[in-house]
Design an enzyme around this catalytic site. Structure first.
Site, PDB file in Angstrom:
ATOM      1  N   HIS A 228      14.217  30.110  15.688  1.00  0.00           N
ATOM      2  CA  HIS A 228      13.947  29.133  14.637  1.00  0.00           C
ATOM      3  C   HIS A 228      13.493  29.822  13.359  1.00  0.00           C
ATOM      4  CE1 HIS A 228      11.073  26.596  12.375  1.00  0.00           C
ATOM      5  NE2 HIS A 228      12.098  25.772  12.441  1.00  0.00           N
TER       6      HIS A 228
ATOM      7  N   TYR B  49       4.000  21.561  11.901  1.00  0.00           N
ATOM      8  CA  TYR B  49       4.781  21.490  13.124  1.00  0.00           C
ATOM      9  C   TYR B  49       3.896  21.585  14.349  1.00  0.00           C
ATOM     10  CZ  TYR B  49       4.920  26.673  12.669  1.00  0.00           C
ATOM     11  OH  TYR B  49       4.611  27.998  12.518  1.00  0.00           O
TER      12      TYR B  49
ATOM     13  N   LYS C 236       9.331  23.190  19.457  1.00  0.00           N
ATOM     14  CA  LYS C 236       8.716  22.908  18.154  1.00  0.00           C
ATOM     15  C   LYS C 236       9.210  21.565  17.636  1.00  0.00           C
ATOM     16  CE  LYS C 236       8.447  27.770  16.815  1.00  0.00           C
ATOM     17  NZ  LYS C 236       8.949  28.785  15.866  1.00  0.00           N
TER      18      LYS C 236
ATOM     19  N   ARG D 120       0.812  -1.225   0.000  1.00  0.00           N
ATOM     20  CA  ARG D 120       0.000   0.000   0.000  1.00  0.00           C
ATOM     21  C   ARG D 120       0.836   1.261   0.000  1.00  0.00           C
ATOM     22  NH1 ARG D 120      -2.886  -1.243   5.446  1.00  0.00           N
ATOM     23  NH2 ARG D 120      -0.751  -1.905   5.789  1.00  0.00           N
TER      24      ARG D 120
ATOM     25  N   HIS E 139      12.461  33.213  14.670  1.00  0.00           N
ATOM     26  CA  HIS E 139      11.502  33.526  15.734  1.00  0.00           C
ATOM     27  C   HIS E 139      11.781  32.765  17.028  1.00  0.00           C
ATOM     28  CE1 HIS E 139       8.842  33.648  11.932  1.00  0.00           C
ATOM     29  NE2 HIS E 139       9.293  34.866  12.165  1.00  0.00           N
TER      30      HIS E 139
ATOM     31  N   GLN F  57      -0.493  23.213  20.280  1.00  0.00           N
ATOM     32  CA  GLN F  57      -1.120  23.460  18.982  1.00  0.00           C
ATOM     33  C   GLN F  57      -0.323  22.808  17.869  1.00  0.00           C
ATOM     34  OE1 GLN F  57      -1.060  27.789  19.284  1.00  0.00           O
ATOM     35  NE2 GLN F  57       0.559  27.922  17.772  1.00  0.00           N
TER      36      GLN F  57
ATOM     37  N   ASP G 206      16.277  40.630  22.538  1.00  0.00           N
ATOM     38  CA  ASP G 206      15.876  40.304  23.906  1.00  0.00           C
ATOM     39  C   ASP G 206      16.175  38.838  24.188  1.00  0.00           C
ATOM     40  OD1 ASP G 206      14.834  42.839  24.322  1.00  0.00           O
ATOM     41  OD2 ASP G 206      12.820  42.258  23.693  1.00  0.00           O
TER      42      ASP G 206
END
Length: 179
Positions: free
Chosen positions: A119, A132, A72, A23, A62, A46, A178
């Site tokens: 990231h 992700y 992540k 398959r 980020h 999430q 920061d």
């Protein structure tokens, strides 16, 4: 799943172990028990999808400030990306070091990005889709970034930049970011 720690402590390339038959193929991309055996957090908040139409697009770099830091688990499901992480954890032995990993659907691998890492990724093909999982909800007030082309980092992006958001192009240089 096979967990291979990278040169940046706490970051892993995770190889999926596909099962093949007439398959096609099947592989697990998430297993709470396997992550727990590795001593990795298993709480997820999430799942996100990033669709990118043009080869050379950059998204990043980020991260989120404490206490909203994100873990992540990155996977490319269509096309290809060069996925980059930078250690922005003050006091870490790999502080301000980066690695890049190519992710494609057929490579059957993911990148585990620990909390405290900036990231981003660059698409290596048109119509690239990235799925992700994230450990914390996005908090706009905690969102930060570093410049993708910071000379101090000297990230070796594989392609010229074709698209980048105004925000991502204007993040501060690493020394002004920061932490």
């Amino acid at each position: 799943m096979i967990f291979r720690e990278t040169a940046l402590k706490g970051a892993y390339v995770i190889e999926l172990e596909p099962f093949s038959d007439e398959r096609g193929q099947f592989a697990r991309s998430w297993c709470r028990e396997e992550f727990a055996r590795q001593g990795l957090p298993t709480e997820l908040a999430q799942g996100n999808v990033s669709i990118n139409t043009t080869r050379g697009t950059i998204r990043g770099m980020h991260y989120q400030l404490e206490p909203h830091e994100e873990i992540k688990l990155m996977r490319c499901v269509h096309g290809a990306i060069y996925d980059v992480i930078v250690d922005v954890r003050p006091g870490s032995p790999t502080f301000h070091q980066w690695i890049g990993v190519e992710l494609t659907p057929t490579a059957f691998r993911m990148l585990y990005v620990p909390a405290g890492f900036a990231h981003g990724f660059q698409t290596l093909a048109d119509d690239t889709e990235v799925n992700y999982l994230v450990s914390a909800p996005y908090m706009p007030n905690a969102a930060r970034g570093v410049r993708y082309n910071d000379p101090r980092l000297a990230i070796d992006w594989p392609l010229p930049v074709s698209r980048i958001s105004k925000q991502d192009a204007s993040w501060p240089l690493l020394e002004m970011a920061d932490a």
